[in-house]
Scaffold this motif. Structure first.
Motif, short mmCIF file in Angstrom:
data_model
loop_
_atom_site.label_atom_id
_atom_site.label_comp_id
_atom_site.label_asym_id
_atom_site.label_seq_id
_atom_site.Cartn_x
_atom_site.Cartn_y
_atom_site.Cartn_z
N GLU A 393 0.83 -1.21 0.00
CA GLU A 393 0.00 0.00 0.00
C GLU A 393 0.86 1.25 0.00
OE1 GLU A 393 -3.46 2.03 2.79
OE2 GLU A 393 -3.09 -0.13 2.90
N PHE A 394 1.92 1.24 0.78
CA PHE A 394 2.80 2.40 0.82
C PHE A 394 3.48 2.61 -0.53
CE2 PHE A 394 7.03 4.23 1.54
CZ PHE A 394 6.68 5.41 2.16
N ARG A 395 3.95 1.54 -1.17
CA ARG A 395 4.59 1.69 -2.47
C ARG A 395 3.60 2.16 -3.52
NH1 ARG A 395 7.86 -2.55 -0.38
NH2 ARG A 395 6.29 -4.15 -0.82
N ALA A 396 2.34 1.78 -3.36
CA ALA A 396 1.32 2.28 -4.29
C ALA A 396 1.16 3.79 -4.16
CB ALA A 396 0.00 1.57 -4.03
N ARG A 397 1.22 4.32 -2.92
CA ARG A 397 1.13 5.77 -2.72
C ARG A 397 2.33 6.47 -3.37
NH1 ARG A 397 -3.01 3.98 -1.84
NH2 ARG A 397 -4.11 3.73 0.16
N VAL A 398 3.49 5.86 -3.23
CA VAL A 398 4.68 6.45 -3.84
C VAL A 398 4.53 6.51 -5.35
CG1 VAL A 398 7.16 6.14 -4.22
CG2 VAL A 398 6.20 5.73 -1.95
N ARG A 399 4.08 5.43 -5.95
CA ARG A 399 3.92 5.40 -7.41
C ARG A 399 2.85 6.39 -7.87
NH1 ARG A 399 4.50 -0.25 -6.48
NH2 ARG A 399 2.23 -0.49 -6.47
N GLN A 400 1.77 6.53 -7.10
CA GLN A 400 0.69 7.43 -7.48
C GLN A 400 1.15 8.89 -7.50
OE1 GLN A 400 -2.78 6.87 -5.07
NE2 GLN A 400 -4.01 8.41 -6.14
N LEU A 401 1.93 9.28 -6.49
CA LEU A 401 2.43 10.66 -6.45
C LEU A 401 3.48 10.88 -7.52
CD1 LEU A 401 2.73 11.29 -2.59
CD2 LEU A 401 1.05 12.26 -4.17
N ARG A 402 4.34 9.91 -7.75
CA ARG A 402 5.35 10.07 -8.79
C ARG A 402 4.72 10.17 -10.17
NH1 ARG A 402 9.97 5.87 -6.50
NH2 ARG A 402 10.99 7.38 -5.11
N ALA A 403 3.66 9.42 -10.39
CA ALA A 403 2.98 9.48 -11.68
C ALA A 403 2.39 10.87 -11.92
CB ALA A 403 1.87 8.43 -11.74
N ALA A 404 2.06 11.58 -10.84
CA ALA A 404 1.51 12.93 -10.97
C ALA A 404 2.60 13.99 -11.09
CB ALA A 404 0.62 13.25 -9.77
N GLY A 405 3.86 13.60 -11.02
CA GLY A 405 4.96 14.55 -11.17
C GLY A 405 5.67 14.94 -9.90
N TRP A 406 5.28 14.34 -8.76
CA TRP A 406 5.96 14.63 -7.50
C TRP A 406 7.33 13.94 -7.48
CZ3 TRP A 406 4.28 17.13 -2.87
CH2 TRP A 406 2.99 17.68 -2.93
N THR A 407 8.29 14.60 -6.85
CA THR A 407 9.54 13.95 -6.48
C THR A 407 9.34 13.38 -5.08
OG1 THR A 407 10.87 15.50 -7.79
CG2 THR A 407 12.00 14.26 -6.06
N VAL A 408 9.20 12.08 -4.98
CA VAL A 408 8.84 11.42 -3.72
C VAL A 408 10.09 10.83 -3.07
CG1 VAL A 408 7.36 9.73 -2.60
CG2 VAL A 408 6.56 10.89 -4.67
N LEU A 409 10.29 11.16 -1.80
CA LEU A 409 11.40 10.64 -1.01
C LEU A 409 10.82 9.78 0.10
CD1 LEU A 409 13.41 13.97 -0.72
CD2 LEU A 409 13.70 12.18 -2.43
N PRO A 410 10.76 8.46 -0.06
CA PRO A 410 10.23 7.60 1.00
C PRO A 410 11.11 7.67 2.25
CG PRO A 410 10.34 6.44 -1.09
CD PRO A 410 11.12 7.70 -1.25
N VAL A 411 10.48 7.75 3.41
CA VAL A 411 11.20 7.94 4.67
C VAL A 411 10.94 6.76 5.58
CG1 VAL A 411 11.50 9.42 6.69
CG2 VAL A 411 10.95 10.44 4.47
N GLY A 412 12.02 6.16 6.07
CA GLY A 412 11.92 5.12 7.07
C GLY A 412 12.55 5.57 8.37
N SER A 413 12.24 4.90 9.45
CA SER A 413 12.80 5.26 10.76
C SER A 413 14.32 5.21 10.71
CB SER A 413 12.28 4.29 11.82
OG SER A 413 12.86 4.56 13.08
N GLY A 414 14.95 6.29 11.17
CA GLY A 414 16.41 6.36 11.18
C GLY A 414 17.00 7.01 9.96
N ASP A 415 16.20 7.35 8.94
CA ASP A 415 16.74 8.01 7.76
C ASP A 415 17.17 9.43 8.08
OD1 ASP A 415 16.53 5.87 6.10
OD2 ASP A 415 14.68 6.50 5.13
N SER A 416 18.17 9.89 7.36
CA SER A 416 18.75 11.21 7.57
C SER A 416 18.13 12.21 6.61
CB SER A 416 20.26 11.15 7.37
OG SER A 416 20.82 12.44 7.23
#
Length: 439
Positions: A393-416
């Motif tokens: 589900e999370f990856r689907a959200r990433v793909r949906q925003l990228r398809a609309a032209g967003w630059t998507v930066l997925p964030v996980g716990s501990g990322d800088s």
């Protein structure tokens, strides 16, 4: 510092008797009663002395006519979470007589540490003393300091009377701001010579700003269309330089975040928003802060704010940002639509399909759009127990925003935040989580 009525001064002094003073008074009264019953003159004299000592001390302390002024200075007034700030106190004796023993205590919220206490032995007439203490908080917020309390005491410790000043200060603890690398953002171009980088999302003030004609104005600057409309000569002012605009959108929805305290996804989001806003202001963007609740903090140039003022206003707002009970981002959409084109950087929590679709439609109204999309499952500890839970589900959200032209930066716990920001221009990252998310 003292009452002019001796009776009221004595009452205040009696209320300030210490354990030692009350013990002496009780012993003296007991001795006087025993002397009266046993008819012992020597015991009577001892009892009178024991009872008189705390009474005299109470009268002297309560009617002490010290004239003392105080001041407080914070360094810095705006501290970063996790870093220390120093509070400087100054006490001035503005009377013509020296003070006795003074005990100072400043009121401090428990989150900043224990209450500081100081003992000043003697302050000469027209003299002063300076003391300082350190405070530190891992939690951002606005914390009141003071008022300063002054405790007067006699040399024998029989009586203590508190006096309180009225002045207080506020220490603002802002979220941590991390230095971000310079990257070429979406739609950015470099001007001629030494001019700074700009984006295609330029949205300056109106090119034509009018005013009434004044003697000496160049007739070539007359705006004839407006002259016909208003019935008097109107001339163009000099065109206003265009400025790169940016909006930082912070998702504060409680249902969109996980975890508690400084290690929660919401605190990461607040620190990320602060870092991005300060970075864009330093690069010359006219940056504003917007939350899902519709709260708006203007950027430089609004109301005469400079870049430093805007940075302070944004950090002050983020210092007190709290989770909201909203269910969507609709209250932030209208300000984004009215703001015209510009760079949009959104720090987002967990989204559903409808919210993702609304954000996708907003992309067409921006010159560039970057989304820090937080996978809240990693903050809740679910990823280690079930790596695939919610992953699709999370990856689907990433793909949906990228398809609309967003630059998507997925964030996980501990990322800088700096590493993620570096990925905004397409640089490869080393986070195993982002590789799994398809970043």
């Amino acid at each position: 510092m003292a009452s002019s009525d001796p009776t009221s001064g004595l009452r205040a002094g009696l209320r300030g008797l210490t354990t030692r003073g009350r013990s002496f008074l009780a012993a003296g009264v007991t001795a006087v009663i025993c002397a009266y019953v046993l008819d012992q003159d020597a015991l009577l004299r001892v009892g009178v002395l024991l009872a008189a000592l705390p009474l005299v001390a109470a009268m002297v302390v309560a009617n002490t006519r010290y004239r003392v002024a105080s001041g407080r200075r914070l360094s810095p007034r705006r501290a970063v979470a996790g870093q220390e700030a120093r509070v400087h106190l100054r006490v001035d004796n503005v009377s013509r007589v020296p003070t006795g023993l003074l005990l100072l205590e400043d009121k401090v919220p428990y989150v900043l540490g224990p209450r500081p206490r100081f003992v000043l032995d003697r302050v000469e007439p027209r003299g002063h003393r300076e003391v300082s203490y350190r405070v530190r908080s891992d939690l951002r917020g606005r914390y009141p300091l003071g008022p300063l309390q002054l405790r007067l005491s006699d040399p024998f410790g029989m009586c203590e009377v508190n006096r309180s000043f009225s002045a207080s200060d506020v220490l603002t603890v802002v979220p941590q701001v991390q230095a971000l690398p310079y990257v070429r953002l979406s739609g950015e171009w470099v001007g001629q010579g030494e001019s700074r980088s700009r984006t295609l999302a330029l949205a300056g003030d109106d090119d034509v700003i009018l005013r009434e004609y004044r003697p000496g104005d160049d007739l070539r600057r007359v705006h004839w269309k407006s002259t016909a409309r208003y019935g008097e000569l109107m001339v163009r002012r000099e065109e206003q330089p265009q400025r790169a605009r940016a909006t930082v959108l912070l998702d504060t929805r409680e249902i969109g975040h996980r975890g508690t305290g400084p290690a929660s996804s919401f605190e990461w989001a607040v620190s990320c928003a602060a870092s991005v806003a300060v970075h864009l202001l330093e690069r010359g963007y006219q940056t504003q802060l917007l939350t899902d609740t519709g709260q708006w903090v203007p950027g430089p140039g609004t109301g005469g704010n400079s870049g430093a003022d805007a940075s302070g206003l944004i950090l002050d707002a983020l210092a007190v940002a709290d989770l909201s009970d909203g269910g969507g981002l609709s209250r932030a959409e209208e300000p984004l639509r009215a703001g015209g084109e510009g760079l949009l950087v959104a720090v987002l929590g967990e989204l559903d399909e409808a919210q993702t679709a609304r954000l996708a439609r907003l992309r067409s109204r921006t010159g560039g759009a970057i989304a820090f999309l937080i996978d809240t499952g990693t903050w809740a500890g679910l990823r280690m127990l079930a790596p695939d839970t919610g992953g699709d589900e999370f990856r689907a959200r990433v793909r949906q925003l990228r398809a609309a032209g967003w630059t998507v930066l997925p964030v996980g716990s501990g990322d800088s935040v700096p590493d993620l920001w570096r990925a905004a221009d397409g640089a490869k990252t080393t986070s195993p989580y982002r590789e799994e998310a398809g970043a």
